[in-house]
Design a protein around this motif. Structure first.
Motif, PDB file in Angstrom:
ATOM      1  N   THR A  78     -29.715 -59.743  29.687  1.00  0.00           N
ATOM      2  CA  THR A  78     -28.534 -58.636  29.913  1.00  0.00           C
ATOM      3  C   THR A  78     -27.383 -58.870  29.038  1.00  0.00           C
ATOM      4  OG1 THR A  78     -29.370 -58.748  32.280  1.00  0.00           O
ATOM      5  CG2 THR A  78     -27.140 -57.765  31.674  1.00  0.00           C
ATOM      6  N   ILE A  79     -26.980 -57.797  28.305  1.00  0.00           N
ATOM      7  CA  ILE A  79     -25.939 -57.768  27.384  1.00  0.00           C
ATOM      8  C   ILE A  79     -24.468 -57.525  28.288  1.00  0.00           C
ATOM      9  CG2 ILE A  79     -24.893 -56.891  25.319  1.00  0.00           C
ATOM     10  CD1 ILE A  79     -27.837 -58.232  25.183  1.00  0.00           C
ATOM     11  N   ASP A  80     -24.348 -58.540  28.808  1.00  0.00           N
ATOM     12  CA  ASP A  80     -23.242 -58.434  30.047  1.00  0.00           C
ATOM     13  C   ASP A  80     -21.727 -59.136  29.522  1.00  0.00           C
ATOM     14  OD1 ASP A  80     -24.027 -61.098  29.977  1.00  0.00           O
ATOM     15  OD2 ASP A  80     -24.372 -61.313  32.130  1.00  0.00           O
ATOM     16  N   GLN A  81     -21.822 -59.460  28.145  1.00  0.00           N
ATOM     17  CA  GLN A  81     -20.798 -60.056  27.777  1.00  0.00           C
ATOM     18  C   GLN A  81     -20.088 -59.196  26.534  1.00  0.00           C
ATOM     19  OE1 GLN A  81     -19.564 -63.269  29.016  1.00  0.00           O
ATOM     20  NE2 GLN A  81     -21.149 -62.737  30.411  1.00  0.00           N
ATOM     21  N   GLY A  82     -18.930 -59.223  26.707  1.00  0.00           N
ATOM     22  CA  GLY A  82     -17.739 -58.262  25.719  1.00  0.00           C
ATOM     23  C   GLY A  82     -16.633 -58.869  25.275  1.00  0.00           C
ATOM     24  N   SER A  83     -16.244 -58.890  24.274  1.00  0.00           N
ATOM     25  CA  SER A  83     -14.890 -59.319  23.931  1.00  0.00           C
ATOM     26  C   SER A  83     -14.480 -58.466  22.740  1.00  0.00           C
ATOM     27  CB  SER A  83     -15.003 -60.852  23.628  1.00  0.00           C
ATOM     28  OG  SER A  83     -15.854 -61.209  22.444  1.00  0.00           O
ATOM     29  N   TYR A  84     -12.790 -58.371  22.647  1.00  0.00           N
ATOM     30  CA  TYR A  84     -12.608 -57.405  21.519  1.00  0.00           C
ATOM     31  C   TYR A  84     -11.260 -58.026  20.955  1.00  0.00           C
ATOM     32  CZ  TYR A  84      -8.878 -55.900  24.552  1.00  0.00           C
ATOM     33  OH  TYR A  84      -7.774 -55.770  25.425  1.00  0.00           O
ATOM     34  N   PHE A  85     -10.955 -57.501  19.945  1.00  0.00           N
ATOM     35  CA  PHE A  85      -9.750 -57.911  19.297  1.00  0.00           C
ATOM     36  C   PHE A  85      -8.815 -56.459  19.039  1.00  0.00           C
ATOM     37  CE2 PHE A  85     -12.389 -57.836  15.485  1.00  0.00           C
ATOM     38  CZ  PHE A  85     -11.724 -57.117  14.688  1.00  0.00           C
ATOM     39  N   ALA A  86      -7.691 -56.302  18.799  1.00  0.00           N
ATOM     40  CA  ALA A  86      -6.912 -55.291  18.637  1.00  0.00           C
ATOM     41  C   ALA A  86      -5.466 -55.591  18.298  1.00  0.00           C
ATOM     42  CB  ALA A  86      -6.701 -54.313  19.686  1.00  0.00           C
ATOM     43  N   PHE A  87      -5.077 -55.373  17.238  1.00  0.00           N
ATOM     44  CA  PHE A  87      -3.576 -55.746  16.549  1.00  0.00           C
ATOM     45  C   PHE A  87      -2.945 -54.740  15.798  1.00  0.00           C
ATOM     46  CE2 PHE A  87      -6.630 -57.729  13.710  1.00  0.00           C
ATOM     47  CZ  PHE A  87      -6.247 -57.429  12.481  1.00  0.00           C
ATOM     48  N   GLY A  88      -1.800 -54.746  15.638  1.00  0.00           N
ATOM     49  CA  GLY A  88      -1.077 -53.790  14.938  1.00  0.00           C
ATOM     50  C   GLY A  88      -0.596 -54.420  13.600  1.00  0.00           C
ATOM     51  N   VAL A  89      -0.514 -53.775  12.293  1.00  0.00           N
ATOM     52  CA  VAL A  89       0.241 -54.234  11.307  1.00  0.00           C
ATOM     53  C   VAL A  89       1.200 -53.328  10.789  1.00  0.00           C
ATOM     54  CG1 VAL A  89      -0.307 -55.231   8.809  1.00  0.00           C
ATOM     55  CG2 VAL A  89      -2.006 -55.611  10.732  1.00  0.00           C
ATOM     56  N   ASP A  90       2.529 -53.785  10.667  1.00  0.00           N
ATOM     57  CA  ASP A  90       3.530 -52.702  10.339  1.00  0.00           C
ATOM     58  C   ASP A  90       3.311 -52.501   8.678  1.00  0.00           C
ATOM     59  OD1 ASP A  90       6.323 -53.807  12.380  1.00  0.00           O
ATOM     60  OD2 ASP A  90       4.463 -52.897  12.780  1.00  0.00           O
ATOM     61  N   ASP A  91       3.754 -51.271   8.344  1.00  0.00           N
ATOM     62  CA  ASP A  91       3.655 -51.131   6.750  1.00  0.00           C
ATOM     63  C   ASP A  91       4.359 -52.070   5.936  1.00  0.00           C
ATOM     64  OD1 ASP A  91       1.868 -49.076   7.441  1.00  0.00           O
ATOM     65  OD2 ASP A  91       3.233 -47.523   7.181  1.00  0.00           O
ATOM     66  N   LEU A  92       5.657 -52.276   6.552  1.00  0.00           N
ATOM     67  CA  LEU A  92       6.602 -53.052   5.824  1.00  0.00           C
ATOM     68  C   LEU A  92       6.053 -54.453   5.703  1.00  0.00           C
ATOM     69  CD1 LEU A  92       9.280 -53.615   4.755  1.00  0.00           C
ATOM     70  CD2 LEU A  92      10.334 -54.100   6.924  1.00  0.00           C
ATOM     71  N   ASP A  93       5.413 -55.231   6.725  1.00  0.00           N
ATOM     72  CA  ASP A  93       4.739 -56.483   6.713  1.00  0.00           C
ATOM     73  C   ASP A  93       3.738 -56.445   5.558  1.00  0.00           C
ATOM     74  OD1 ASP A  93       6.376 -57.167   8.919  1.00  0.00           O
ATOM     75  OD2 ASP A  93       4.888 -56.823  10.385  1.00  0.00           O
ATOM     76  N   LYS A  94       3.062 -55.459   5.569  1.00  0.00           N
ATOM     77  CA  LYS A  94       2.026 -55.498   4.321  1.00  0.00           C
ATOM     78  C   LYS A  94       2.671 -55.480   3.178  1.00  0.00           C
ATOM     79  CE  LYS A  94      -0.416 -51.699   5.773  1.00  0.00           C
ATOM     80  NZ  LYS A  94      -1.219 -50.555   5.880  1.00  0.00           N
ATOM     81  N   LEU A  95       3.677 -54.544   2.772  1.00  0.00           N
ATOM     82  CA  LEU A  95       4.305 -54.553   1.710  1.00  0.00           C
ATOM     83  C   LEU A  95       4.828 -55.961   1.307  1.00  0.00           C
ATOM     84  CD1 LEU A  95       5.464 -52.909  -0.678  1.00  0.00           C
ATOM     85  CD2 LEU A  95       7.386 -52.386   0.737  1.00  0.00           C
ATOM     86  N   GLN A  96       5.578 -56.402   2.164  1.00  0.00           N
ATOM     87  CA  GLN A  96       6.088 -57.941   2.022  1.00  0.00           C
ATOM     88  C   GLN A  96       5.442 -59.046   1.662  1.00  0.00           C
ATOM     89  OE1 GLN A  96       8.639 -58.430   5.081  1.00  0.00           O
ATOM     90  NE2 GLN A  96      10.568 -57.728   3.697  1.00  0.00           N
ATOM     91  N   ALA A  97       3.888 -58.761   2.136  1.00  0.00           N
ATOM     92  CA  ALA A  97       2.723 -59.704   2.024  1.00  0.00           C
ATOM     93  C   ALA A  97       2.311 -59.766   1.007  1.00  0.00           C
ATOM     94  CB  ALA A  97       1.870 -59.821   3.106  1.00  0.00           C
ATOM     95  N   ALA A  98       2.580 -58.567  -0.176  1.00  0.00           N
ATOM     96  CA  ALA A  98       2.086 -58.313  -1.438  1.00  0.00           C
ATOM     97  C   ALA A  98       0.420 -58.254  -1.152  1.00  0.00           C
ATOM     98  CB  ALA A  98       2.489 -59.441  -2.305  1.00  0.00           C
ATOM     99  N   GLY A  99       0.016 -57.673  -0.044  1.00  0.00           N
ATOM    100  CA  GLY A  99      -1.417 -57.225  -0.024  1.00  0.00           C
ATOM    101  C   GLY A  99      -1.645 -56.893   1.346  1.00  0.00           C
ATOM    102  N   ALA A 100      -2.884 -56.703   1.677  1.00  0.00           N
ATOM    103  CA  ALA A 100      -3.419 -56.200   3.090  1.00  0.00           C
ATOM    104  C   ALA A 100      -3.442 -57.306   4.209  1.00  0.00           C
ATOM    105  CB  ALA A 100      -4.666 -55.606   2.875  1.00  0.00           C
ATOM    106  N   LEU A 101      -2.505 -57.275   4.796  1.00  0.00           N
ATOM    107  CA  LEU A 101      -2.213 -58.366   5.941  1.00  0.00           C
ATOM    108  C   LEU A 101      -3.457 -58.173   6.724  1.00  0.00           C
ATOM    109  CD1 LEU A 101      -0.618 -60.518   7.487  1.00  0.00           C
ATOM    110  CD2 LEU A 101       0.599 -58.942   8.580  1.00  0.00           C
ATOM    111  N   GLN A 102      -4.107 -57.072   7.057  1.00  0.00           N
ATOM    112  CA  GLN A 102      -4.885 -56.862   7.979  1.00  0.00           C
ATOM    113  C   GLN A 102      -6.438 -57.544   7.488  1.00  0.00           C
ATOM    114  OE1 GLN A 102      -3.852 -54.095   6.479  1.00  0.00           O
ATOM    115  NE2 GLN A 102      -4.982 -52.438   6.220  1.00  0.00           N
ATOM    116  N   ASP A 103      -6.647 -57.920   6.584  1.00  0.00           N
ATOM    117  CA  ASP A 103      -7.803 -58.564   5.926  1.00  0.00           C
ATOM    118  C   ASP A 103      -7.983 -59.746   6.395  1.00  0.00           C
ATOM    119  OD1 ASP A 103      -7.945 -56.775   2.588  1.00  0.00           O
ATOM    120  OD2 ASP A 103      -8.751 -56.141   4.783  1.00  0.00           O
ATOM    121  N   PRO A 104      -7.006 -60.872   6.096  1.00  0.00           N
ATOM    122  CA  PRO A 104      -7.115 -61.859   6.681  1.00  0.00           C
ATOM    123  C   PRO A 104      -7.066 -62.091   8.225  1.00  0.00           C
ATOM    124  CG  PRO A 104      -5.283 -61.791   5.560  1.00  0.00           C
ATOM    125  CD  PRO A 104      -5.953 -60.651   5.141  1.00  0.00           C
TER     126      PRO A 104
END
Length: 297
Positions: A78-104
């Motif tokens: 039975t596939i009775d286990q489920g887990s998830y992730f969900a997070f937000g990344v501000d555009d400003l954070d991505k810019l200051q990180a000089a790359g796509a923060l969401q990748d790591p």
């Protein structure tokens, strides 16, 4: 999510990611993964069918042979286990990180999903072994095997006892594994029978948790071994004793309609079951210092 530590200074574009735990109990050398393709959602049921062995009968010339009807046994996964992730990344954070923060960040989230599943699988294996294949609690000495005292044993002998349990159930020798915890592995390293290359069968370093071979087992070490009061449960077996189905159903990025940011989320569905309890053996290991005995010459 706003990564406030990026403001307002300049930061290295290379984001340091967390240490990655290896998937131990869910890899193909430990669990049968033949059923993962059948998953479409949490709540699915996969039916597993096993065939009884035919009876071998004595042949007498001139006499009719008996035709046997083989039976099948069905169990469910039975596939009775489920887990998830969900997070937000501000555009400003991505810019200051000089790359796509969401990748790591996405990679880090995937590691967490995998680690969560591995802990669950360890628990299923712990409870699923045949009761007569459970060695109980052993006092394993974390020192030279010659310093073993009364009512103590060695980690190497523990592997021998686990192999004996599997042998008594006619479990195939091909593909045997044993997963131990860090303290048990430390005790194994005290024994020259394990550390010698000619005894362990390999000179390779850590690879997907594999740290050597001994007594016919691939020996793996994991931080996810089941523990009770600082004791570590060693689990031995073969892959066809245990079935694991897993699917990363959704991984997607979408814009947050209320803020200038991306939302990244993913859903992991999985389940596991023990198919052949006789194909598993366990030992509850309490790693201790040697008793006060004279050193054996």
């Amino acid at each position: 999510m706003s990564v406030d530590s990026f403001i307002p200074e300049l930061w290295n574009a290379a984001i340091i990611e967390p240490y990655e735990k290896s998937l131990i109990y869910g890899q193909g050398s430990i669990a049968s993964r033949a059923y993962s393709g059948n998953i479409s959602r949490v709540g699915d049921t996969v039916h597993l069918t096993t065939l009884t062995s035919p009876t071998v009968k004595k042949y007498t010339k001139g006499q009719d042979i008996t035709i046997e009807d083989l039976a099948t046994n069905t169990s469910t996964l039975t596939i009775d286990q489920g887990s998830y992730f969900a997070f937000g990344v501000d555009d400003l954070d991505k810019l200051q990180a000089a790359g796509a923060l969401q990748d790591p960040a996405t990679r880090a989230a995937s590691i967490k999903l995998r680690d969560s599943a591995d802990l669950y699988l360890a628990g299923v294996l712990k409870d699923g072994a045949k009761s007569s294949n459970k060695l109980g609690t052993l006092q394993v000495v974390n020192d030279d095997p010659q310093r073993v005292g009364t009512d103590q044993t060695t980690a190497f002998k523990t592997l021998v006892l686990l192999a004996e349990k599997l042998n008594s159930n006619s479990v195939p020798t091909t593909g045997r594994y044993v997963v131990v915890g860090p303290k048990t592995y430390s005790a194994l390293l005290m024994d020259p029978r394990f550390t010698r290359v000619d005894a362990s069968g390999t000179s390779e370093g850590l690879r997907n948790g594999i740290v050597g071979r001994a007594v016919g087992f691939d020996v793996l070490v994991s931080n996810n071994v089941p523990t009770t009061a600082q004791r570590e449960l060693a689990i031995a077996g073969v892959p066809d004793a245990f079935a694991y189905a897993s699917q990363l159903l959704n991984t997607e990025a979408l814009r947050d309609p209320k803020q200038f940011r991306d939302i990244v989320r993913g859903l992991h569905a999985y389940g596991a079951t023990v198919v052949r309890p006789e194909g598993l053996a366990t030992a509850d290991i309490n790693v201790v210092e040697p008793a006060a005995v004279a050193r054996v010459a």
